[in-house]
Design an enzyme around this catalytic site. Sequence first.
Site, mmCIF file in Angstrom:
data_model
loop_
_atom_site.group_PDB
_atom_site.id
_atom_site.type_symbol
_atom_site.label_atom_id
_atom_site.label_comp_id
_atom_site.label_asym_id
_atom_site.label_seq_id
_atom_site.Cartn_x
_atom_site.Cartn_y
_atom_site.Cartn_z
ATOM 1 N N GLU A 231 0.813 -1.234 0.000
ATOM 2 C CA GLU A 231 0.000 0.000 0.000
ATOM 3 C C GLU A 231 0.843 1.279 0.000
ATOM 4 O O GLU A 231 0.502 2.260 -0.648
ATOM 5 C CB GLU A 231 -0.996 0.025 1.167
ATOM 6 C CG GLU A 231 -0.393 -0.024 2.540
ATOM 7 C CD GLU A 231 -1.441 0.156 3.641
ATOM 8 O OE1 GLU A 231 -2.158 1.157 3.629
ATOM 9 O OE2 GLU A 231 -1.530 -0.728 4.525
ATOM 10 N N ARG B 96 9.031 4.052 6.074
ATOM 11 C CA ARG B 96 7.967 4.472 6.988
ATOM 12 C C ARG B 96 8.631 4.820 8.305
ATOM 13 O O ARG B 96 9.178 3.926 8.966
ATOM 14 C CB ARG B 96 6.957 3.328 7.149
ATOM 15 C CG ARG B 96 5.725 3.688 7.975
ATOM 16 C CD ARG B 96 4.802 2.474 8.067
ATOM 17 N NE ARG B 96 3.543 2.792 8.723
ATOM 18 C CZ ARG B 96 3.374 2.908 10.033
ATOM 19 N NH1 ARG B 96 4.401 2.703 10.855
ATOM 20 N NH2 ARG B 96 2.185 3.206 10.530
ATOM 21 N N SER C 231 -7.549 5.097 7.924
ATOM 22 C CA SER C 231 -8.148 4.727 9.219
ATOM 23 C C SER C 231 -7.157 5.103 10.309
ATOM 24 O O SER C 231 -7.486 5.741 11.308
ATOM 25 C CB SER C 231 -8.400 3.218 9.290
ATOM 26 O OG SER C 231 -9.048 2.764 8.154
HETATM 27 N N1 LIG Z 1 -17.332 8.535 2.507
HETATM 28 C C1 LIG Z 1 -16.558 8.164 3.507
HETATM 29 N N2 LIG Z 1 -16.905 7.121 4.293
HETATM 30 C C2 LIG Z 1 -16.133 6.744 5.329
HETATM 31 N N3 LIG Z 1 -15.008 7.384 5.667
HETATM 32 C C3 LIG Z 1 -14.608 8.423 4.924
HETATM 33 C C4 LIG Z 1 -15.351 8.852 3.796
HETATM 34 N N4 LIG Z 1 -14.698 9.888 3.229
HETATM 35 C C5 LIG Z 1 -13.608 10.096 3.959
HETATM 36 N N5 LIG Z 1 -13.540 9.249 5.015
HETATM 37 C C6 LIG Z 1 -12.482 9.298 6.041
HETATM 38 O O1 LIG Z 1 -11.375 8.644 5.484
HETATM 39 C C7 LIG Z 1 -10.957 7.548 6.313
HETATM 40 C C8 LIG Z 1 -10.582 6.396 5.434
HETATM 41 O O2 LIG Z 1 -9.519 6.819 4.604
HETATM 42 P P1 LIG Z 1 -8.837 5.801 3.632
HETATM 43 O O3 LIG Z 1 -9.832 5.231 2.709
HETATM 44 O O4 LIG Z 1 -7.643 6.484 3.043
HETATM 45 O O5 LIG Z 1 -8.341 4.727 4.682
HETATM 46 P P2 LIG Z 1 -8.333 3.158 4.597
HETATM 47 O O6 LIG Z 1 -7.565 2.768 3.380
HETATM 48 O O7 LIG Z 1 -9.703 2.622 4.745
HETATM 49 O O8 LIG Z 1 -7.524 2.839 5.931
HETATM 50 P P3 LIG Z 1 -6.062 2.235 6.160
HETATM 51 O O9 LIG Z 1 -5.184 2.741 5.020
HETATM 52 O O10 LIG Z 1 -5.616 2.776 7.478
HETATM 53 O O11 LIG Z 1 -6.236 0.759 6.129
HETATM 54 C C9 LIG Z 1 -12.133 7.226 7.196
HETATM 55 O O12 LIG Z 1 -11.729 6.659 8.429
HETATM 56 C C10 LIG Z 1 -12.823 8.578 7.349
HETATM 57 O O13 LIG Z 1 -12.277 9.323 8.406
HETATM 58 C C1 LIG Z 2 -2.010 -0.275 9.629
HETATM 59 C C2 LIG Z 2 -2.044 0.743 8.492
HETATM 60 C C3 LIG Z 2 -0.665 0.806 7.827
HETATM 61 C C4 LIG Z 2 -3.079 0.234 7.471
HETATM 62 O O1 LIG Z 2 -3.149 1.087 6.383
HETATM 63 C C5 LIG Z 2 -2.488 2.146 8.971
HETATM 64 O O2 LIG Z 2 -3.794 2.103 9.481
HETATM 65 C C6 LIG Z 2 -1.543 2.747 10.000
HETATM 66 O O3 LIG Z 2 -0.478 3.204 9.657
HETATM 67 N N1 LIG Z 2 -1.947 2.779 11.313
HETATM 68 C C7 LIG Z 2 -1.157 3.392 12.366
HETATM 69 C C8 LIG Z 2 -0.323 2.348 13.081
HETATM 70 C C9 LIG Z 2 0.726 3.012 13.998
HETATM 71 O O4 LIG Z 2 0.404 3.278 15.138
HETATM 72 O O5 LIG Z 2 1.841 3.284 13.526
#
Ligand SMILES: Nc1ncnc2c1ncn2[C@@H]1O[C@H](COP(=O)(O)OP(=O)(O)OP(=O)(O)O)[C@@H](O)[C@H]1O
Ligand SMILES: CC(C)(CO)[C@@H](O)C(=O)NCCC(=O)O
Length: 323
Positions: free
Chosen positions: A149, A219, A204
Amino acid sequence: MASRQLSETKLRRRSMSTSYRLPPLPWFGMDIGGTLTKLVYFEPSLDNAEEEREKVAHIRKYLTSNVAYGTTGLRDVYLEMPNVSFLGRSGTLHFIRFPTCSMSIFIDMAKDKNLKDLADMICATGGGAYKFESDFQSRLGMSLLKLDELECLLNGLIFLAERHPLECYYLPEPDPSRSDCVRQPYSLTRQSDCYPFLAVNIGSGVSIIAVRGPRDWNRVSGTSLGGGTFLGLCCLLTGCETFEDAIALAERGDSNKVDKLVMDIYGGDYELFGLRGDLVASSFGHMMSVDKRAEAKPEDLARATLVMLTNNIGSIARMCAST
Ligand SMILES: Nc1ncnc2c1ncn2[C@@H]1O[C@H](COP(=O)(O)OP(=O)(O)OP(=O)(O)O)[C@@H](O)[C@H]1O
Ligand SMILES: CC(C)(CO)[C@@H](O)C(=O)NCCC(=O)O
């Protein structure tokens, strides 16, 4: 830019030879995150479209003529990018999203639309590419080509910076009440001194990546207090159900009803250490008082949640930048 076009021409020529073949249409990829699954679909322009098989054209029509898919999938029309070229083909990128918790519904729909007839494999990134790999295999008979990712994130950032420079912008003045709070384009690639930079990816959770050169990155930090925290806390504190509702509440709210400021403690600035009176001294600090709790409206709580998280992410990023 010129060298990029040259390499595309080369790739196109190679694709004509027997040693390299362009991946067959349709082209799409998924980022299966902790909150949202994002699906990007490349719609070839009409002059490329004759290469599509009939079944592929069927899927193109389904994806591009709808904005909602089932009960949870949505196409963000405002994000659509026309005139994008990949490997000598030009077309439009479409962006579709659904909550990752609806993955089972997506797999049922993909089965229903016979996605398996179009491709044996989907390029996928995000933690869900690992978590759901066996579901894709057992329920759809499709395998996932897993890509990291953070690597995808940085490649995507550089792709946009090189080919669609207006996607990259900064705010010279962050205060939305001021008239000069307007987006200014920022050319990442033409900025000879853009390296090193920090990429702070708010999903998230939050990942912080130090980028020293085009392929030189790692990272350096992260925080679990991210976008998922904003949404989760808003749902708990205000009873809202969606991100759109949470943001709409935050837009209307006043975080000073919830947060304790330096001036609430000092009666003004803390001059010795240059802390202005309007700085947040303690996020949610007013909520220890029964009266203040009674006064705080859902919109104030949503705003304070947003301010707390964004300030915290900014502080962590700043600390990373100075180490
Ligand atoms: N339409 C939406 N529905 C839900 N969350 C949204 C929306 N638009 C923006 N967000 C925000 O964006 C965040 C998700 O962002 P993104 O899709 O980049 O993360 P993710 O890929 O799901 O998470 P991660 O990379 O940590 O696994 C949500 O937690 C919320 O705060
Ligand atoms: C676990 C991932 C990389 C998933 O995208 C992301 O949600 C993240 O970077 N969380 C924070 C984890 C930390 O405390 O460093």
